[in-house]
Design a protein around this motif. Structure first.
Motif, PDB file in Angstrom:
ATOM      1  N   ALA A   1       0.726  -1.203  -0.245  1.00 17.88           N
ATOM      2  CA  ALA A   1       0.010   0.015  -0.125  1.00 17.88           C
ATOM      3  C   ALA A   1       0.880   1.226  -0.048  1.00 17.88           C
ATOM      4  N   PHE A   2       2.053   1.048   0.701  1.00 19.12           N
ATOM      5  CA  PHE A   2       3.042   2.591   0.742  1.00 19.12           C
ATOM      6  C   PHE A   2       4.166   1.807   0.969  1.00 19.12           C
ATOM      7  N   ASP A   3       5.432   2.837   0.911  1.00 17.17           N
ATOM      8  CA  ASP A   3       6.535   2.431   1.074  1.00 17.17           C
ATOM      9  C   ASP A   3       6.732   2.025   2.595  1.00 17.17           C
TER      10      ASP A   3
ATOM     11  N   LEU B   1      10.220  10.040  11.539  1.00 15.86           N
ATOM     12  CA  LEU B   1       8.909   9.564  11.356  1.00 15.86           C
ATOM     13  C   LEU B   1       8.614   8.718  10.009  1.00 15.86           C
ATOM     14  N   HIS B   2       9.236   9.135   9.070  1.00 13.34           N
ATOM     15  CA  HIS B   2       9.149   8.366   7.688  1.00 13.34           C
ATOM     16  C   HIS B   2      10.456   8.241   7.374  1.00 13.34           C
ATOM     17  N   HIS B   3      11.093   7.380   8.126  1.00 10.65           N
ATOM     18  CA  HIS B   3      12.661   6.945   7.838  1.00 10.65           C
ATOM     19  C   HIS B   3      12.603   6.165   6.115  1.00 10.65           C
TER      20      HIS B   3
ATOM     21  N   LEU C   1       8.350  -0.606  12.693  1.00  9.44           N
ATOM     22  CA  LEU C   1       7.801  -1.054  11.562  1.00  9.44           C
ATOM     23  C   LEU C   1       6.533  -0.359  11.156  1.00  9.44           C
ATOM     24  N   ASP C   2       6.430   0.279  10.065  1.00 14.01           N
ATOM     25  CA  ASP C   2       5.333   1.043   9.522  1.00 14.01           C
ATOM     26  C   ASP C   2       4.949   0.364   8.112  1.00 14.01           C
ATOM     27  N   LEU C   3       3.942  -0.441   8.032  1.00 17.09           N
ATOM     28  CA  LEU C   3       3.748  -1.243   6.740  1.00 17.09           C
ATOM     29  C   LEU C   3       2.086  -1.469   6.320  1.00 17.09           C
TER      30      LEU C   3
ATOM     31  N   ALA D   1      -3.925  -1.541   4.120  1.00 16.46           N
ATOM     32  CA  ALA D   1      -4.005  -1.541   5.764  1.00 16.46           C
ATOM     33  C   ALA D   1      -2.738  -0.559   6.125  1.00 16.46           C
ATOM     34  N   ASP D   2      -2.928  -0.115   7.149  1.00 19.93           N
ATOM     35  CA  ASP D   2      -1.506   0.584   7.853  1.00 19.93           C
ATOM     36  C   ASP D   2      -1.395   0.480   9.196  1.00 19.93           C
ATOM     37  N   ILE D   3      -0.407  -0.404   9.496  1.00 19.03           N
ATOM     38  CA  ILE D   3      -0.040  -0.980  10.772  1.00 19.03           C
ATOM     39  C   ILE D   3       1.259  -0.433  11.148  1.00 19.03           C
TER      40      ILE D   3
ATOM     41  N   GLY E   1      -4.365   9.975  14.025  1.00 19.19           N
ATOM     42  CA  GLY E   1      -4.613   8.742  13.083  1.00 19.19           C
ATOM     43  C   GLY E   1      -5.354   9.819  11.839  1.00 19.19           C
ATOM     44  N   HIS E   2      -5.502   9.022  10.761  1.00 19.80           N
ATOM     45  CA  HIS E   2      -6.217   9.349   9.566  1.00 19.80           C
ATOM     46  C   HIS E   2      -7.265   8.587   9.001  1.00 19.80           C
ATOM     47  N   SER E   3      -8.002   8.908   8.072  1.00 18.50           N
ATOM     48  CA  SER E   3      -8.880   7.890   7.367  1.00 18.50           C
ATOM     49  C   SER E   3      -8.068   6.912   6.674  1.00 18.50           C
TER      50      SER E   3
ATOM     51  N   THR F   1      -4.060   5.244   1.557  1.00 14.43           N
ATOM     52  CA  THR F   1      -3.704   4.912   2.753  1.00 14.43           C
ATOM     53  C   THR F   1      -3.934   5.980   3.764  1.00 14.43           C
ATOM     54  N   HIS F   2      -3.777   7.187   3.191  1.00 13.84           N
ATOM     55  CA  HIS F   2      -3.948   8.555   3.860  1.00 13.84           C
ATOM     56  C   HIS F   2      -5.387   8.830   3.109  1.00 13.84           C
ATOM     57  N   ASP F   3      -6.535   8.312   3.509  1.00  7.74           N
ATOM     58  CA  ASP F   3      -7.607   8.170   2.491  1.00  7.74           C
ATOM     59  C   ASP F   3      -8.318   9.718   2.504  1.00  7.74           C
TER      60      ASP F   3
ATOM     61  N   CYS G   1      -5.193   4.455  14.331  1.00  3.90           N
ATOM     62  CA  CYS G   1      -4.894   4.898  15.827  1.00  3.90           C
ATOM     63  C   CYS G   1      -3.404   4.758  16.020  1.00  3.90           C
ATOM     64  N   GLU G   2      -2.719   5.598  16.069  1.00  3.89           N
ATOM     65  CA  GLU G   2      -1.166   5.558  15.811  1.00  3.89           C
ATOM     66  C   GLU G   2      -0.452   6.520  16.819  1.00  3.89           C
ATOM     67  N   PRO G   3      -0.633   6.371  18.119  1.00  2.05           N
ATOM     68  CA  PRO G   3       0.294   7.262  18.960  1.00  2.05           C
ATOM     69  C   PRO G   3       1.921   6.663  18.811  1.00  2.05           C
TER      70      PRO G   3
ATOM     71  N   ILE H   1       2.994   2.710  17.521  1.00  3.78           N
ATOM     72  CA  ILE H   1       2.067   1.545  17.567  1.00  3.78           C
ATOM     73  C   ILE H   1       0.706   1.928  16.979  1.00  3.78           C
ATOM     74  N   GLU H   2       0.303   1.170  15.807  1.00  5.88           N
ATOM     75  CA  GLU H   2      -0.850   1.673  14.737  1.00  5.88           C
ATOM     76  C   GLU H   2      -1.677   0.667  14.436  1.00  5.88           C
ATOM     77  N   ASP H   3      -2.809   0.849  14.857  1.00  8.30           N
ATOM     78  CA  ASP H   3      -3.905  -0.033  14.404  1.00  8.30           C
ATOM     79  C   ASP H   3      -4.987   0.463  13.584  1.00  8.30           C
TER      80      ASP H   3
HETATM   81  N1  GLY Z   1       2.367   4.939   7.165  1.00  4.25           N
HETATM   82  C1  GLY Z   1       2.152   6.155   7.059  1.00  4.25           C
HETATM   83  C2  GLY Z   1       1.267   6.555   8.519  1.00  4.25           C
HETATM   84  O1  GLY Z   1       1.202   5.900   9.288  1.00  4.25           O
HETATM   85  O2  GLY Z   1       0.469   7.542   8.230  1.00  4.25           O
END
Ligand code: GLY
Ligand code: MN
Ligand code: MN
Length: 410
Positions: free
Chosen positions: A223-225, A237-239, A254-256, A265-267, A348-350, A355-357, A375-377, A395-397
């Motif tokens: 979905a994204f790099d 943040l976006h290493h 990990l952010d994937l 998905a964005d975890i 967070g975002h939509s 991914t960033h909807d 939800c990604e604090p 941590i993102e779910d």
């Molecule tokens: N993966 C980018 C973000 O969490 O918004």
């Protein structure tokens, strides 16, 4: 995708168009191919607004939805034999028209040719994507030197189509939720597989390749790099993934996200490279997890995005106070936003086809049933502070908003 779902979405957006004006039109364009080097292109992903209403990966095509006409127009050029030889036959625009209850019109897609079909419209909802034909047409209409004759009876009120479409796309239908769930589960499975082999000595790049390969083995795309950041790299943040070798005792961020049937998905996870956290790392990770839990608990239909954010902020502030990094009352810190230095992004975002909807979340945005948001604090230290070495934890779910509570997807 079922034709009825598409037709239903088109009729819903027509109602929204009608609220604007009887002469309002929505011009959707398929995504142009983007050159990577010379004549080779990047992987293709359809324009997501176009896909939402057509379920189609067709290229070089416009779909025009008018407030006062039942049938959308599908405008697409004739494909030459040579184009078919090199690029394949475009998905048939005739079939697309049939699928969405529209009318196919062969059109060379030159601006003046498209203008013919915009005559009589007063409001144009155009694509904000700079390279799209929809955007180019809007720009042409805006140009001062477009002659009066050319402008005659053409739209004079131009609006970014996201304003029209986002409220619809933000509320996910059952089939969309299923696709996101599948993307999330593929992503979580891939992380589990990584945990079996994670050890010092691997490089960030090897981990990225491993994870992305796991997506592909499960029939998904990326979905994204993928972000793989170890040790102090995680404070960025976006290493951008590097050849850095993972060291004993470090943490790995990990952010994937897998992409399944176009849905993302964005975890994010923060893992101990050597299999176990140090007591300090554990305290930090637990603190961030607490912030996530607090925000998830708060999130439900009727709550503002600002309150969702605040629930996480308060826990991060508590953690920073316990660590002796921030002083003062929670209220004072919150008012002055002092914690932002260590938690500099929003909660967070939509999430959806992008991914960033589409559908930005503002402080006063009210969450609604069937929105999917992340939800990604996180907490980040770019320099050594007290006894904490530079690091980053996130941590993102992905959560589904309900009437009474939100549910973690996956
Ligand atoms: N993966 C980018 C973000 O969490 O918004
Ligand atoms: Mn992410
Ligand atoms: Mn995210």
């Amino acid at each position: 995708m079922e034709n009825n779902i598409l037709k239903n979405r088109i009729q819903k957006i027509r109602k929204e168009l009608l609220k604007q004006s009887k002469g309002a039109v929505l011009l959707l364009s398929s995504k142009p191919e983007i050159i990577n080097t010379r004549d080779l292109t990047f992987d293709y992903k359809q324009d997501t607004n176009f896909y939402y209403f057509t379920g189609s990966h067709i290229k070089n095509t416009l779909v025009l939805i008018k407030a006062n006409e039942d049938e959308p127009l599908v405008l697409s050029p004739h494909q030459s034999k040579e184009e078919i030889l090199w690029l394949g036959a475009n998905e048939s625009p005739k079939n697309l028209a049939k699928k969405i209850g529209g009318k196919f019109i062969e059109c060379d897609l030159k601006e003046e040719s498209v203008f013919k079909y915009l005559k009589g419209a007063d409001t144009l909802f155009y694509s904000s994507y700079e390279y799209s034909l929809s955007n180019k047409i809007a720009k042409k209409l805006l140009k001062e030197n477009t002659s009066t004759l050319e402008r005659y009876k053409l739209p004079y009120k131009l609006i970014n189509q996201d304003f029209l479409i986002a409220p619809l796309r933000q509320i996910k239908e059952a089939s969309e939720i299923e696709n996101i769930k599948k993307a999330v589960n593929i992503t979580l499975n891939s992380i589990k597989e990584l945990e079996n082999i994670l050890r010092p000595g691997l490089t960030e790049l090897q981990i990225k390749n491993f994870l992305e390969n796991e997506f592909k083995k499960q029939g998904a795309l990326i979905a994204f790099d993928t972000i793989v950041a170890s040790g102090k790299n995680a404070a960025t943040l976006h290493h951008t993934c590097s050849n850095k070798v993972l060291q004993k005792g470090e943490m790995l961020l990990l952010d994937l996200g897998a992409e399944y049937n176009m849905y993302a998905a964005d975890i994010s996870r923060t893992l101990p490279v050597s299999g176990a956290f140090s007591p300090l790392q554990e305290e930090l990770v637990k603190g961030v997890k607490k912030a996530q839990n607090a925000a998830i608990k708060k999130a439900k239909s009727g709550i503002t995005y600002g309150d969702f954010q605040k629930a996480a902020d308060l826990e991060i502030i508590k953690l920073l106070k316990e660590l002796g990094i921030l002083k003062g009352t929670e209220k004072q810190i919150l008012e002055k936003n002092l914690h932002r230095e260590y938690f500099p992004h929003s909660i967070g975002h939509s999430l959806g086809l992008d991914t960033h909807d589409t559908g930005r979340l503002f402080k006063d945005t009210v969450l609604k049933k069937n929105m999917v948001i992340t939800c990604e604090p996180g907490i980040y230290f770019s320099k050594k502070i007290k006894n904490i070495m530079p690091l980053g934890i996130r941590i993102e779910d992905d959560i589904l908003i309900g009437d009474k509570e939100s549910k973690v997807i996956g």
